[in-house]
Design an enzyme around this catalytic site. Structure first.
Site, short mmCIF file in Angstrom:
data_model
loop_
_atom_site.label_atom_id
_atom_site.label_comp_id
_atom_site.label_asym_id
_atom_site.label_seq_id
_atom_site.Cartn_x
_atom_site.Cartn_y
_atom_site.Cartn_z
N ARG A 102 28.54 30.94 109.72
CA ARG A 102 29.08 31.53 110.94
C ARG A 102 30.42 32.17 110.66
O ARG A 102 31.32 31.54 110.11
CB ARG A 102 29.23 30.45 112.03
CG ARG A 102 29.66 31.00 113.37
CD ARG A 102 29.65 29.94 114.45
NE ARG A 102 30.76 29.00 114.31
CZ ARG A 102 31.11 28.12 115.26
NH1 ARG A 102 30.43 28.07 116.38
NH2 ARG A 102 32.12 27.29 115.07
N THR A 155 33.97 36.18 114.73
CA THR A 155 33.00 36.76 115.67
C THR A 155 32.01 35.73 116.20
O THR A 155 31.31 36.01 117.18
CB THR A 155 32.21 37.89 115.00
OG1 THR A 155 31.41 37.33 113.94
CG2 THR A 155 33.15 38.94 114.41
N ASP A 161 33.07 18.89 112.13
CA ASP A 161 32.29 19.78 111.29
C ASP A 161 31.30 18.95 110.47
O ASP A 161 31.70 18.17 109.60
CB ASP A 161 33.21 20.57 110.36
CG ASP A 161 32.46 21.62 109.56
OD1 ASP A 161 31.63 21.24 108.70
OD2 ASP A 161 32.71 22.82 109.76
N ASP A 206 31.52 19.27 106.60
CA ASP A 206 32.68 18.61 106.02
C ASP A 206 32.53 17.09 106.05
O ASP A 206 32.92 16.40 105.11
CB ASP A 206 33.94 19.01 106.79
CG ASP A 206 34.35 20.45 106.53
OD1 ASP A 206 33.78 21.07 105.59
OD2 ASP A 206 35.21 20.96 107.27
#
Length: 212
Positions: free
Chosen positions: A103, A107, A203, A206
């Site tokens: 991603r 944007t 995340d 992560d």
């Protein structure tokens, strides 16, 4: 499009531990693996089967086997790899393809950087593994990629989902006539201004593999 939040005490228990900021990466990986197997049970409810007859020690018995072509499991790199073993434990005869998508944080749109999939997916049932259904951009692009290659139907397994992501997929594929299903352990409140699920679990990549 159909979405299903799996309502089970073990699913809720494992998801709670995944959310906890104190959960270290080895524990996170183990729990994600276990949780995916529980989700896979529901996700494969409509897997195609064919009738067979086998010989028991006493008499013939009617049963079923998975139909051909084999289901295709597609983890979205990198975080989806943390879900692969849990899925294959329940569906060991499935084939595996890989789709690398990331991603763009400015944007929030998905970009494809790697693929390892058959060129022709005609007649295939596909199971996409993506831990977080946030904006829906990455998962939507992955599903469209599979349909463009001829996939018959797609089921996505996600640890967590946000209402915005589900709405995005519903709008994206409205009127497509393609069977799409999202199976998740939890539907959270919302996305924050950065496109992250709240309260979420952080995340997923992560937490699975560390910050790189």
């Amino acid at each position: 499009m159909e979405s299903l939040v799996v309502d089970h005490p073990l699913v809720a228990h494992k998801l709670t531990t995944l959310r906890d900021v104190r959960t270290d990466s080895p524990t996170f990986r183990r729990l994600a693996d276990e949780l995916v197997t529980l989700l896979a049970y529901e996700a494969t409810r409509d897997v195609r089967i064919t009738d067979v007859t086998v010989q028991t020690p006493l008499a013939p018995a009617h049963g079923v086997r998975l139909a051909r072509p084999a289901p295709l499991v597609v983890p979205i790199l990198r975080a989806g790899l943390g879900m692969l073993d849990g899925m294959m434990r329940l569906l060991p005869t499935a084939e595996v393809g890989f789709l690398g998508m990331i991603r763009d944080e400015s944007t929030l749109q998905a970009q494809t950087y790697a693929t390892r999939l058959p060129e022709d997916l005609s007649g295939r049932q596909c199971y996409v593994l993506d831990p977080m259904l946030a904006t829906g951009g990455t998962l939507g692009a992955a599903i469209q990629f599979l349909f463009d290659r001829g996939a018959e139907d797609v089921t996505a397994l996600c640890l967590l989902a946000a209402p915005e992501g589900v709405a995005y997929l519903d709008e994206m594929f409205q009127g497509s006539g393609k069977p799409i299903r999202v199976v998740t352990a939890g539907m959270d409140e919302r996305l924050n201004e950065n496109g992250y699920i709240v309260p979420g679990l952080g995340d997923a990549g992560d937490r699975l593999y560390g910050v790189v």
